[in-house]
Design a protein around this motif. Structure first.
Motif, PDB file in Angstrom:
ATOM      1  N   GLY A 192     -22.922 -54.345  46.702  1.00 22.11           N
ATOM      2  CA  GLY A 192     -22.178 -54.287  45.812  1.00 22.11           C
ATOM      3  C   GLY A 192     -21.411 -55.726  45.714  1.00 22.11           C
ATOM      4  N   ILE A 193     -20.915 -56.283  44.605  1.00 19.76           N
ATOM      5  CA  ILE A 193     -20.078 -57.577  44.489  1.00 19.76           C
ATOM      6  C   ILE A 193     -18.892 -57.367  43.925  1.00 19.76           C
ATOM      7  CG2 ILE A 193     -20.158 -59.885  43.463  1.00 19.76           C
ATOM      8  CD1 ILE A 193     -23.323 -59.506  43.113  1.00 19.76           C
ATOM      9  N   LEU A 194     -17.798 -57.933  44.669  1.00 21.34           N
ATOM     10  CA  LEU A 194     -16.354 -57.956  44.231  1.00 21.34           C
ATOM     11  C   LEU A 194     -16.251 -59.159  43.450  1.00 21.34           C
ATOM     12  CD1 LEU A 194     -14.627 -56.358  47.433  1.00 21.34           C
ATOM     13  CD2 LEU A 194     -15.670 -55.078  45.486  1.00 21.34           C
ATOM     14  N   ALA A 195     -15.393 -58.757  42.287  1.00 23.68           N
ATOM     15  CA  ALA A 195     -15.135 -59.849  41.344  1.00 23.68           C
ATOM     16  C   ALA A 195     -13.597 -59.940  41.414  1.00 23.68           C
ATOM     17  CB  ALA A 195     -15.873 -59.765  39.942  1.00 23.68           C
ATOM     18  N   LYS A 218     -26.894 -55.186  40.283  1.00 19.83           N
ATOM     19  CA  LYS A 218     -25.972 -54.403  41.177  1.00 19.83           C
ATOM     20  C   LYS A 218     -24.327 -54.026  40.854  1.00 19.83           C
ATOM     21  CE  LYS A 218     -28.378 -56.610  44.762  1.00 19.83           C
ATOM     22  NZ  LYS A 218     -29.049 -55.783  45.710  1.00 19.83           N
ATOM     23  N   PRO A 219     -23.918 -52.998  41.510  1.00 18.59           N
ATOM     24  CA  PRO A 219     -22.711 -52.436  41.150  1.00 18.59           C
ATOM     25  C   PRO A 219     -21.639 -53.615  41.473  1.00 18.59           C
ATOM     26  CG  PRO A 219     -23.875 -51.109  43.021  1.00 18.59           C
ATOM     27  CD  PRO A 219     -24.556 -52.359  42.920  1.00 18.59           C
ATOM     28  N   TYR A 220     -20.677 -53.702  40.358  1.00 20.08           N
ATOM     29  CA  TYR A 220     -19.745 -54.702  40.386  1.00 20.08           C
ATOM     30  C   TYR A 220     -18.567 -54.059  40.456  1.00 20.08           C
ATOM     31  CZ  TYR A 220     -22.618 -58.554  39.433  1.00 20.08           C
ATOM     32  OH  TYR A 220     -23.686 -59.741  39.349  1.00 20.08           O
ATOM     33  N   VAL A 221     -17.476 -54.310  41.057  1.00 24.12           N
ATOM     34  CA  VAL A 221     -15.932 -54.045  41.275  1.00 24.12           C
ATOM     35  C   VAL A 221     -15.053 -55.331  40.832  1.00 24.12           C
ATOM     36  CG1 VAL A 221     -14.046 -53.242  42.003  1.00 24.12           C
ATOM     37  CG2 VAL A 221     -16.060 -52.298  42.886  1.00 24.12           C
ATOM     38  N   LEU A 222     -14.505 -55.257  39.300  1.00 20.11           N
ATOM     39  CA  LEU A 222     -13.808 -56.236  38.745  1.00 20.11           C
ATOM     40  C   LEU A 222     -12.384 -55.776  39.048  1.00 20.11           C
ATOM     41  CD1 LEU A 222     -13.303 -58.785  36.867  1.00 20.11           C
ATOM     42  CD2 LEU A 222     -13.390 -57.027  35.093  1.00 20.11           C
ATOM     43  N   LEU A 223     -11.635 -56.753  40.018  1.00 19.33           N
ATOM     44  CA  LEU A 223     -10.247 -56.440  40.215  1.00 19.33           C
ATOM     45  C   LEU A 223      -9.412 -57.690  39.532  1.00 19.33           C
ATOM     46  CD1 LEU A 223     -11.979 -56.060  43.060  1.00 19.33           C
ATOM     47  CD2 LEU A 223      -9.601 -55.218  43.851  1.00 19.33           C
ATOM     48  N   VAL A 224      -8.316 -57.243  38.664  1.00 18.90           N
ATOM     49  CA  VAL A 224      -7.908 -58.373  37.969  1.00 18.90           C
ATOM     50  C   VAL A 224      -6.164 -57.726  37.573  1.00 18.90           C
ATOM     51  CG1 VAL A 224      -9.537 -59.120  36.236  1.00 18.90           C
ATOM     52  CG2 VAL A 224      -8.885 -56.714  36.000  1.00 18.90           C
ATOM     53  N   ASN A 225      -5.722 -59.030  37.257  1.00 22.70           N
ATOM     54  CA  ASN A 225      -4.306 -58.844  37.192  1.00 22.70           C
ATOM     55  C   ASN A 225      -3.973 -59.013  35.745  1.00 22.70           C
ATOM     56  OD1 ASN A 225      -1.524 -58.879  37.257  1.00 22.70           O
ATOM     57  ND2 ASN A 225      -1.186 -60.404  38.974  1.00 22.70           N
ATOM     58  N   LYS A 226      -3.462 -58.307  34.906  1.00 18.20           N
ATOM     59  CA  LYS A 226      -3.126 -58.299  33.484  1.00 18.20           C
ATOM     60  C   LYS A 226      -1.998 -59.566  33.357  1.00 18.20           C
ATOM     61  CE  LYS A 226      -3.896 -53.457  31.758  1.00 18.20           C
ATOM     62  NZ  LYS A 226      -3.210 -52.381  31.372  1.00 18.20           N
ATOM     63  N   ASP A 227      -1.383 -59.961  34.265  1.00 18.90           N
ATOM     64  CA  ASP A 227      -0.321 -60.839  33.987  1.00 18.90           C
ATOM     65  C   ASP A 227      -0.701 -62.135  34.752  1.00 18.90           C
ATOM     66  OD1 ASP A 227       1.543 -59.113  32.934  1.00 18.90           O
ATOM     67  OD2 ASP A 227       1.955 -58.479  34.768  1.00 18.90           O
ATOM     68  N   GLN A 267     -23.197 -51.316  35.973  1.00 23.51           N
ATOM     69  CA  GLN A 267     -22.633 -50.534  36.939  1.00 23.51           C
ATOM     70  C   GLN A 267     -21.424 -50.997  37.390  1.00 23.51           C
ATOM     71  OE1 GLN A 267     -25.513 -49.054  40.232  1.00 23.51           O
ATOM     72  NE2 GLN A 267     -26.891 -50.748  39.021  1.00 23.51           N
ATOM     73  N   LEU A 268     -20.196 -50.630  36.722  1.00 20.27           N
ATOM     74  CA  LEU A 268     -18.938 -51.377  36.626  1.00 20.27           C
ATOM     75  C   LEU A 268     -17.709 -50.514  36.956  1.00 20.27           C
ATOM     76  CD1 LEU A 268     -17.372 -53.850  36.007  1.00 20.27           C
ATOM     77  CD2 LEU A 268     -17.396 -53.531  33.644  1.00 20.27           C
ATOM     78  N   LYS A 269     -17.113 -50.991  37.695  1.00 21.92           N
ATOM     79  CA  LYS A 269     -15.626 -50.237  38.273  1.00 21.92           C
ATOM     80  C   LYS A 269     -14.565 -51.555  37.867  1.00 21.92           C
ATOM     81  CE  LYS A 269     -13.116 -47.015  39.661  1.00 21.92           C
ATOM     82  NZ  LYS A 269     -13.176 -45.617  39.039  1.00 21.92           N
TER      83      LYS A 269
END
Length: 218
Positions: A54-57, A144-153, A172-174
């Motif tokens: 998997g890939i962390l974005a 691949k499964p991706y995990v998107l880690l984001v900050n709204k601000d 495949q996204l979280k």
């Protein structure tokens, strides 16, 4: 960031090749890989095989539209950088107080400016800045499964744009919303434990290790 002395060419492709060699040297079995900001764009270009689980974005840069500068500002910056490079003024500007003022006007946090001046050479900085601002190529996501880690601000990249693109193009996204700063002044384990609680870490692990190749969790 790769030092200029390690890379003769300043480009996304050269960074990716450099990173690919480092990964291959580690001789890993299965692994999860991630990239922060431009680091994600570089990671995503690598030709991963079945070992990549998997890939962390993490607050990723995916093209120039990711940036919150606005199109007019981006065009102006590209023109200015081109002029600076043409006249070979990189080092003169780098050592001036005017450059620090320009960086602060671009809404870069004050704590990151000394790091930029210490870690980059003037030529590398302006070359890389122009590449980032000029990149309009559509990103190609991998199967691949991706995990998107984001900050709204996040004051650097557009939360709405990133969520839209990832939802449209990744099967495949979280998506995990965090409060991690784009340029954290504290890189300690304690900082990230505070900003990304254990419950979210477990959520990411469960997603990556239970998501099959045909499962979608948009």
């Amino acid at each position: 960031m790769c030092r200029e002395r390690e890379l003769k060419e300043i480009s996304f492709d050269s960074f990716s090749k450099f990173l690919e060699k480092r990964i291959n040297d580690l001789k890993l079995g299965n692994f999860i890989i991630g990239g922060i900001s431009m680091g994600f764009f570089i990671v995503n270009k690598l030709p991963f095989d079945h070992r990549c689980q998997g890939i962390l974005a993490i607050e990723p840069y995916i093209d120039s539209n990711t940036l919150l500068f606005g199109r007019h500002t981006v065009k102006v910056l590209i023109i200015l950088i081109s002029g600076i490079q043409l006249l070979k003024l990189e080092r003169h500007l780098w050592e001036s107080n005017l450059f620090k003022v320009i960086l602060s006007r671009l809404k870069l946090p004050k704590n990151i400016i000394p790091s930029i001046l210490a870690e980059y050479s003037p030529q590398t900085f302006f070359k890389l800045a122009k590449i980032i601002l000029s990149n309009n190529d559509a990103i190609k996501f991998q199967n691949k499964p991706y995990v998107l880690l984001v900050n709204k601000d996040d004051g650097t990249v557009s939360y709405n744009y990133l969520v839209k693109v990832f939802k449209e193009k990744v099967n495949q996204l979280k998506i995990i919303t965090t409060h991690v700063e784009h340029y954290p002044s504290d890189l300690s384990k304690q900082y990230f434990e505070m900003m990304i609680p254990n419950s979210q870490v477990i959520e990411v692990i469960n997603f990556l290790f239970t998501t099959g190749p045909l499962v979608s969790t948009r």
